[in-house]
Design an enzyme around this catalytic site. Structure first.
Site, PDB file in Angstrom:
ATOM      1  N   ARG A 242     -17.854  -0.951   6.664  1.00  0.00           N
ATOM      2  CA  ARG A 242     -18.996  -1.553   5.948  1.00  0.00           C
ATOM      3  C   ARG A 242     -19.599  -2.683   6.751  1.00  0.00           C
ATOM      4  NH1 ARG A 242     -19.531  -5.916   2.928  1.00  0.00           N
ATOM      5  NH2 ARG A 242     -17.285  -6.346   2.952  1.00  0.00           N
TER       6      ARG A 242
ATOM      7  N   CYS B  98      -7.659  -2.785   8.391  1.00  0.00           N
ATOM      8  CA  CYS B  98      -6.342  -2.763   7.751  1.00  0.00           C
ATOM      9  C   CYS B  98      -5.815  -1.336   7.670  1.00  0.00           C
ATOM     10  CB  CYS B  98      -6.411  -3.375   6.353  1.00  0.00           C
ATOM     11  SG  CYS B  98      -6.566  -5.170   6.337  1.00  0.00           S
TER      12      CYS B  98
ATOM     13  N   HIS C 224      -1.142  -5.952   1.396  1.00  0.00           N
ATOM     14  CA  HIS C 224      -2.331  -6.802   1.320  1.00  0.00           C
ATOM     15  C   HIS C 224      -2.009  -8.066   0.516  1.00  0.00           C
ATOM     16  CE1 HIS C 224      -5.479  -3.681   2.496  1.00  0.00           C
ATOM     17  NE2 HIS C 224      -5.833  -4.789   3.132  1.00  0.00           N
TER      18      HIS C 224
ATOM     19  N   GLU D 225       0.824  -1.206   0.000  1.00  0.00           N
ATOM     20  CA  GLU D 225       0.000   0.000   0.000  1.00  0.00           C
ATOM     21  C   GLU D 225       0.861   1.260   0.000  1.00  0.00           C
ATOM     22  OE1 GLU D 225      -3.118  -0.027  -0.423  1.00  0.00           O
ATOM     23  OE2 GLU D 225      -3.561  -2.147  -0.066  1.00  0.00           O
TER      24      GLU D 225
END
Length: 209
Positions: A92, A145, A171, A82
């Site tokens: 979510r 994360c 990831h 990332e």
């Protein structure tokens, strides 16, 4: 005490029996140790705040040269270091403690974003040379994360006793895309690249969307 690298992965969440991030981390540590790298690993809870707090505790105790936090991105088809963490929690689904923060900062009053200090493009290039699907990612999402990623980068940027420690987030995809042994080898390779590379490779790694 100081070590070469601290890796972290996550516990299972959302009803899963395992988390590929922890499986990859757990398998990568013995491989790194066999190559002479002093490596330790910590499994983090999938909980806002708690995961980052446990990682911070380990960083302060072990004083690694490098911190590589790892998470699962089930919809992706490659291993993705990332680029940037954002100061936002927007869940979510609930975390493992039942928390579902919406539009909350990870660290109140802190900058909007913090960049990885890992050589992410050099890491991707090394995996590509090994035939492992890899790409730079521009977002770690807004779930746990990213929460851990942002908190880690903020910690390393603001705590004077930790000056010089480099860190970031990677990831891994689900096991049906890249299995745990392959992901573990890839993590070990990325750690080796990061330990020996201070200036990142100047290669394209952007995205149009």
């Amino acid at each position: 005490m100081s070590i070469d690298v601290l890796l972290s992965g996550f516990a299972p969440f959302d009803g899963a029996e395992l988390n590929e991030s922890w499986e990859a981390v757990r398998e990568s540590v013995p491989a790194l140790v066999a190559r002479g790298v002093d490596a330790e690993a910590v499994e983090l809870p999938v909980e806002f705040g708690a995961g980052s707090a446990l990682l911070a505790e380990a960083v302060r105790a072990l004083r690694p040269s490098l911190v590589v936090a790892v998470g699962l991105a089930a919809g992706r088809s490659a291993i993705t270091p990332e680029r940037v963490a954002i100061n936002l929690r927007d869940a979510r689904i609930p975390d493992n403690a039942g928390a579902s923060p919406v539009d909350e900062p990870v660290v109140p009053g802190a900058p909007v974003g913090r960049f990885s200090t890992l050589p992410i493009k050099a890491m991707v290039a090394a995996l590509a040379a090994d035939g492992v699907p890899a790409a730079v990612s521009q977002t770690a999402g807004t779930y746990v994360c990213n929460d851990v990623f942002y908190a880690l980068q903020h910690l390393l940027a603001t705590e004077p006793a930790l000056e010089g420690i480099r860190g970031g987030f990677v990831h891994v995809p689900a096991a049906d895309v890249i299995d745990a042994p392959t992901a573990a080898r890839a993590l070990a390779r990325m750690v080796e690249v990061a330990l020996t590379t201070t200036a990142d490779a100047r290669l394209p790694g952007g995205a149009e969307h």
